[in-house]
Design an enzyme around this catalytic site. Structure first.
Site, PDB file in Angstrom:
ATOM      1  N   SER A 276       0.276  11.321  32.568  1.00 23.65           N
ATOM      2  CA  SER A 276       1.170  12.489  32.583  1.00 23.65           C
ATOM      3  C   SER A 276       1.127  13.582  32.086  1.00 23.65           C
ATOM      4  O   SER A 276       2.245  14.340  31.855  1.00 23.65           O
ATOM      5  CB  SER A 276       2.588  11.523  32.741  1.00 23.65           C
ATOM      6  OG  SER A 276       2.971  10.985  31.393  1.00 23.65           O
ATOM      7  N   GLY A 277       0.293  13.344  30.712  1.00 22.44           N
ATOM      8  CA  GLY A 277       0.442  14.120  29.421  1.00 22.44           C
ATOM      9  C   GLY A 277      -0.076  15.321  30.400  1.00 22.44           C
ATOM     10  O   GLY A 277       0.163  16.691  29.912  1.00 22.44           O
TER      11      GLY A 277
ATOM     12  N   CYS B  73       2.644  14.809  21.820  1.00 20.11           N
ATOM     13  CA  CYS B  73       3.541  13.075  22.407  1.00 20.11           C
ATOM     14  C   CYS B  73       2.652  12.550  21.504  1.00 20.11           C
ATOM     15  O   CYS B  73       3.354  11.651  20.527  1.00 20.11           O
ATOM     16  CB  CYS B  73       3.142  13.425  23.689  1.00 20.11           C
ATOM     17  SG  CYS B  73       1.390  13.711  24.098  1.00 20.11           S
TER      18      CYS B  73
ATOM     19  N   HIS C  54       2.021   6.402  26.404  1.00 22.17           N
ATOM     20  CA  HIS C  54       0.575   6.259  25.417  1.00 22.17           C
ATOM     21  C   HIS C  54       0.723   5.728  24.092  1.00 22.17           C
ATOM     22  O   HIS C  54       1.254   5.408  23.534  1.00 22.17           O
ATOM     23  CB  HIS C  54       0.844   8.198  24.905  1.00 22.17           C
ATOM     24  CG  HIS C  54       0.522   9.328  25.818  1.00 22.17           C
ATOM     25  ND1 HIS C  54       0.093   9.214  26.595  1.00 22.17           N
ATOM     26  CD2 HIS C  54       0.049  10.695  24.520  1.00 22.17           C
ATOM     27  CE1 HIS C  54       0.049  10.132  27.274  1.00 22.17           C
ATOM     28  NE2 HIS C  54       0.318  11.224  26.096  1.00 22.17           N
TER      29      HIS C  54
ATOM     30  N   ARG D 102       6.567  31.094  42.080  1.00 25.38           N
ATOM     31  CA  ARG D 102       6.584  30.747  42.753  1.00 25.38           C
ATOM     32  C   ARG D 102       8.082  29.068  43.556  1.00 25.38           C
ATOM     33  O   ARG D 102       8.027  28.285  44.621  1.00 25.38           O
ATOM     34  CB  ARG D 102       5.400  29.040  42.427  1.00 25.38           C
ATOM     35  CG  ARG D 102       3.909  29.599  42.459  1.00 25.38           C
ATOM     36  CD  ARG D 102       3.176  29.037  41.972  1.00 25.38           C
ATOM     37  NE  ARG D 102       3.358  28.148  41.182  1.00 25.38           N
ATOM     38  CZ  ARG D 102       2.696  29.212  39.386  1.00 25.38           C
ATOM     39  NH1 ARG D 102       1.819  29.796  39.884  1.00 25.38           N
ATOM     40  NH2 ARG D 102       2.361  28.087  38.163  1.00 25.38           N
TER      41      ARG D 102
HETATM   42  P1  NAP Z   1       3.817  20.631  34.470  1.00 29.23           P
HETATM   43  O1  NAP Z   1       3.671  19.003  35.429  1.00 29.23           O
HETATM   44  O2  NAP Z   1       2.594  21.665  34.858  1.00 29.23           O
HETATM   45  O3  NAP Z   1       4.673  21.939  34.625  1.00 29.23           O
HETATM   46  C1  NAP Z   1       4.696  23.496  34.292  1.00 29.23           C
HETATM   47  C2  NAP Z   1       5.945  23.872  34.261  1.00 29.23           C
HETATM   48  O4  NAP Z   1       5.841  24.931  33.644  1.00 29.23           O
HETATM   49  C3  NAP Z   1       6.152  24.024  35.587  1.00 29.23           C
HETATM   50  O5  NAP Z   1       7.787  24.391  35.357  1.00 29.23           O
HETATM   51  C4  NAP Z   1       5.927  24.696  36.119  1.00 29.23           C
HETATM   52  O6  NAP Z   1       6.441  25.884  36.704  1.00 29.23           O
HETATM   53  C5  NAP Z   1       6.421  26.498  34.721  1.00 29.23           C
HETATM   54  N1  NAP Z   1       5.583  26.960  34.727  1.00 29.23           N
HETATM   55  C6  NAP Z   1       4.584  27.755  34.743  1.00 29.23           C
HETATM   56  N2  NAP Z   1       3.876  28.845  34.754  1.00 29.23           N
HETATM   57  C7  NAP Z   1       5.083  29.359  34.290  1.00 29.23           C
HETATM   58  C8  NAP Z   1       5.483  31.057  34.444  1.00 29.23           C
HETATM   59  N3  NAP Z   1       4.469  31.992  34.789  1.00 29.23           N
HETATM   60  N4  NAP Z   1       6.807  31.813  34.403  1.00 29.23           N
HETATM   61  C9  NAP Z   1       7.351  30.478  33.847  1.00 29.23           C
HETATM   62  N5  NAP Z   1       7.552  29.044  33.756  1.00 29.23           N
HETATM   63  C10 NAP Z   1       6.039  29.104  34.512  1.00 29.23           C
HETATM   64  O7  NAP Z   1       3.815  20.843  33.089  1.00 29.23           O
HETATM   65  P2  NAP Z   1       3.975  19.623  31.940  1.00 29.23           P
HETATM   66  O8  NAP Z   1       3.085  18.455  31.781  1.00 29.23           O
HETATM   67  O9  NAP Z   1       5.263  19.770  32.233  1.00 29.23           O
HETATM   68  O10 NAP Z   1       3.704  20.760  30.912  1.00 29.23           O
HETATM   69  C11 NAP Z   1       4.043  21.803  30.137  1.00 29.23           C
HETATM   70  C12 NAP Z   1       4.228  22.636  29.191  1.00 29.23           C
HETATM   71  O11 NAP Z   1       4.846  21.509  28.365  1.00 29.23           O
HETATM   72  C13 NAP Z   1       2.806  22.026  28.662  1.00 29.23           C
HETATM   73  O12 NAP Z   1       1.649  22.788  28.724  1.00 29.23           O
HETATM   74  C14 NAP Z   1       2.744  22.291  27.233  1.00 29.23           C
HETATM   75  O13 NAP Z   1       2.791  23.424  26.450  1.00 29.23           O
HETATM   76  C15 NAP Z   1       4.004  21.063  26.799  1.00 29.23           C
HETATM   77  N6  NAP Z   1       3.507  19.299  26.310  1.00 29.23           N
HETATM   78  C16 NAP Z   1       4.290  18.931  25.799  1.00 29.23           C
HETATM   79  C17 NAP Z   1       3.770  18.283  25.494  1.00 29.23           C
HETATM   80  C18 NAP Z   1       3.573  17.350  24.295  1.00 29.23           C
HETATM   81  O14 NAP Z   1       3.108  16.707  23.782  1.00 29.23           O
HETATM   82  N7  NAP Z   1       4.740  17.644  23.639  1.00 29.23           N
HETATM   83  C19 NAP Z   1       3.179  17.289  26.886  1.00 29.23           C
HETATM   84  C20 NAP Z   1       3.528  17.261  27.688  1.00 29.23           C
HETATM   85  C21 NAP Z   1       3.432  19.454  28.491  1.00 29.23           C
HETATM   86  P3  NAP Z   1       6.163  25.976  38.530  1.00 29.23           P
HETATM   87  O15 NAP Z   1       6.799  24.463  39.388  1.00 29.23           O
HETATM   88  O16 NAP Z   1       7.270  26.790  38.989  1.00 29.23           O
HETATM   89  O17 NAP Z   1       5.137  26.326  38.376  1.00 29.23           O
HETATM   90  O1  3JN Z   2      -2.405  15.130  27.229  1.00 28.58           O
HETATM   91  C1  3JN Z   2      -1.864  14.594  26.478  1.00 28.58           C
HETATM   92  O2  3JN Z   2      -1.920  13.630  26.730  1.00 28.58           O
HETATM   93  C2  3JN Z   2      -0.633  15.839  26.088  1.00 28.58           C
HETATM   94  C3  3JN Z   2      -0.735  17.483  25.808  1.00 28.58           C
HETATM   95  C4  3JN Z   2      -0.458  18.146  26.039  1.00 28.58           C
HETATM   96  C5  3JN Z   2      -0.373  19.408  25.953  1.00 28.58           C
HETATM   97  C6  3JN Z   2      -0.680  19.703  27.231  1.00 28.58           C
HETATM   98  C7  3JN Z   2      -0.958  20.504  27.593  1.00 28.58           C
HETATM   99  C8  3JN Z   2      -0.279  22.407  26.435  1.00 28.58           C
HETATM  100  C9  3JN Z   2      -0.240  20.940  24.607  1.00 28.58           C
HETATM  101  C10 3JN Z   2       0.259  20.083  23.560  1.00 28.58           C
HETATM  102  O3  3JN Z   2       1.796  19.621  23.856  1.00 28.58           O
HETATM  103  O4  3JN Z   2      -0.466  19.965  22.553  1.00 28.58           O
HETATM  104  C11 3JN Z   2      -0.675  22.010  25.743  1.00 28.58           C
HETATM  105  C12 3JN Z   2      -0.102  23.087  24.582  1.00 28.58           C
HETATM  106  O5  3JN Z   2      -1.209  23.256  23.664  1.00 28.58           O
HETATM  107  O6  3JN Z   2       0.977  23.410  24.294  1.00 28.58           O
END
Ligand code: NAP
Ligand code: 3JN
Length: 342
Positions: free
Chosen positions: A163-164, A133, A246, A44
């Site tokens: 934003s999480g 996080c 958070h 996309r």
């Molecule tokens: P988000 O804003 O929804 O962004 C998702 C990202 O993944 C976008 O860049 C999206 O691209 C991309 N994506 C989706 N489907 C894809 C595919 N098939 N191939 C390649 N890229 C793809 O979500 P976010 O909050 O940034 O979080 C993303 C991920 O990071 C979460 O799912 C989680 O696993 C991890 N996360 C970790 C923490 C933590 O606690 N450390 C916190 C938040 C998130 P498009 O824009 O093109 O759709």
């Molecule tokens: O909800 C939050 O504040 C943190 C979210 C983290 C998250 C969101 C989607 C998928 C995770 C994560 O990092 O644990 C995942 C995941 O399980 O990868």
């Protein structure tokens, strides 16, 4: 292991998302030695470009040979993408720092917070996991207390920003708030209930034991990072209508007595922690203050008068920075440091 170089080819997978965007900013701000930045997202986003160091970088879709020539890849595109693509990236010689929960509890994968367990980076096999996080904010504060007084048990309640959940959730909070203030009906698409002017005791899916997956992440990840399975942790995770930052309320039981003043002294010298604790002047951590900052802010430090050796405290950290992007870039910085030591 990362090879010693002056500058590295770095990839951000999930570059268009909330975490990916922050990763690009943090790489630039911290002057990470980037020779070339490669950005990946879904089909996309192909055709779009994102700014880095004054230039526009094209967003690409992932392909089997995408990781050739890439030294470090920061993944934040969700667990499914990490499950499929992180091993492919690692196989092609790239070191992956993965933000999803996909690899966190894998015994072959280190789960790292640089202030707490940088030594675990030594045994990585191509994939390093970035913790959740809420876990990251908690462990940077628990580690110095554990070193000083041995933690027996932690009871944590979180107050997590939207934003999480990603970009769509931030849009939903904004839209619901403006709709409600305009006396319009609200639509709920991201969360099962209205998030504006509300609080939801529900983050990630419910498990058979009645806890949510987010709550169990905090329990299991904390023990792995601290390298101590004896620490008992129980969590309640709550979504609040805050955009960024958070907050967590912690009740900590220790083996040795630590007074509130002693805890303040221990925390004031801890890396990545800022004691912000003068309640008589209304000084305590709040998300509006912690947002955009790197430290985890701690305040409301009190002795728990209901038990022999206990503390209560309140912490706030920026979930997109220390909770995700900053921790991932700090891991990459440590890898570069280690490459120079070999
Ligand atoms: P988000 O804003 O929804 O962004 C998702 C990202 O993944 C976008 O860049 C999206 O691209 C991309 N994506 C989706 N489907 C894809 C595919 N098939 N191939 C390649 N890229 C793809 O979500 P976010 O909050 O940034 O979080 C993303 C991920 O990071 C979460 O799912 C989680 O696993 C991890 N996360 C970790 C923490 C933590 O606690 N450390 C916190 C938040 C998130 P498009 O824009 O093109 O759709
Ligand atoms: O909800 C939050 O504040 C943190 C979210 C983290 C998250 C969101 C989607 C998928 C995770 C994560 O990092 O644990 C995942 C995941 O399980 O990868």
């Amino acid at each position: 292991m990362l090879k010693r170089k002056d500058k590295y080819v770095v990839a951000v997978v999930g570059a268009t998302g909330a975490v990916g965007n922050e990763m690009i900013s943090v790489l630039e701000e911290r002057k990470f030695p980037v020779r070339e930045l490669r950005l990946f997202a879904s089909e996309r986003s192909v055709g779009t470009a994102l700014p880095f160091k004054g230039e526009e970088v094209d967003v690409e879709a992932l392909k089997e040979d995408s990781f050739k020539g890439i030294d470090i890849a920061l993944f934040s595109a969700g667990g499914e993408r990490s499950a499929t693509w992180a091993p492919i990236a690692a196989k092609s010689g790239c070191v992956v720092v993965d933000n999803s929960s996909q690899w966190r509890m894998d015994p072959e994968v280190p789960l790292v917070v640089p202030e707490v367990n940088p030594h675990d980076l030594k045994w990585h096999k191509g994939i390093i996991a970035n913790p959740n996080c809420s876990t990251i904010g908690m462990v940077v504060v628990l580690k110095p207390i554990h070193d000083a007084a041995r933690i027996k048990r932690v009871v944590v309640t979180t107050f997590q920003a939207v934003s999480g959940t990603g970009k769509k959730a931030m849009d939903e909070l904004l839209k619901q708030t403006t709709d409600l203030l305009g006396f319009k009906d609200v639509a709920c698409e991201v969360y099962p209930h209205q998030i504006a002017f509300n609080v939801l005791p529900h983050i990630d899916k419910f498990l058979e034991n009645g806890y949510t997956k987010e709550e169990m992440k905090m329990v299991n990840e904390t023990r792995k990072i601290m390298g101590d399975d004896s620490i008992r942790v129980t969590a309640t995770t709550v979504r609040v209508p805050v955009f960024r930052g958070h907050s967590e309320s912690l009740n900590i039981e220790t083996e040795k007595k630590l007074t509130a003043d002693e805890a303040r002294a221990v925390l004031s010298t801890a890396a990545g922690v800022m004691v912000y604790d003068a309640p008589e002047k209304n000084i305590y951590p709040i998300p509006l203050y912690a947002a955009g900052k790197d430290d985890t802010f701690v305040g409301r430090i009190r002795e728990d008068e209901s038990i022999e050796n206990g503390l209560n405290l309140w912490l706030v950290s920026d979930n997109l920075r220390k909770g995700a992007a900053l921790n991932a870039v700090q891991i990459a910085e440590k890898l570069v440091e280690m490459a120079f030591l070999i």
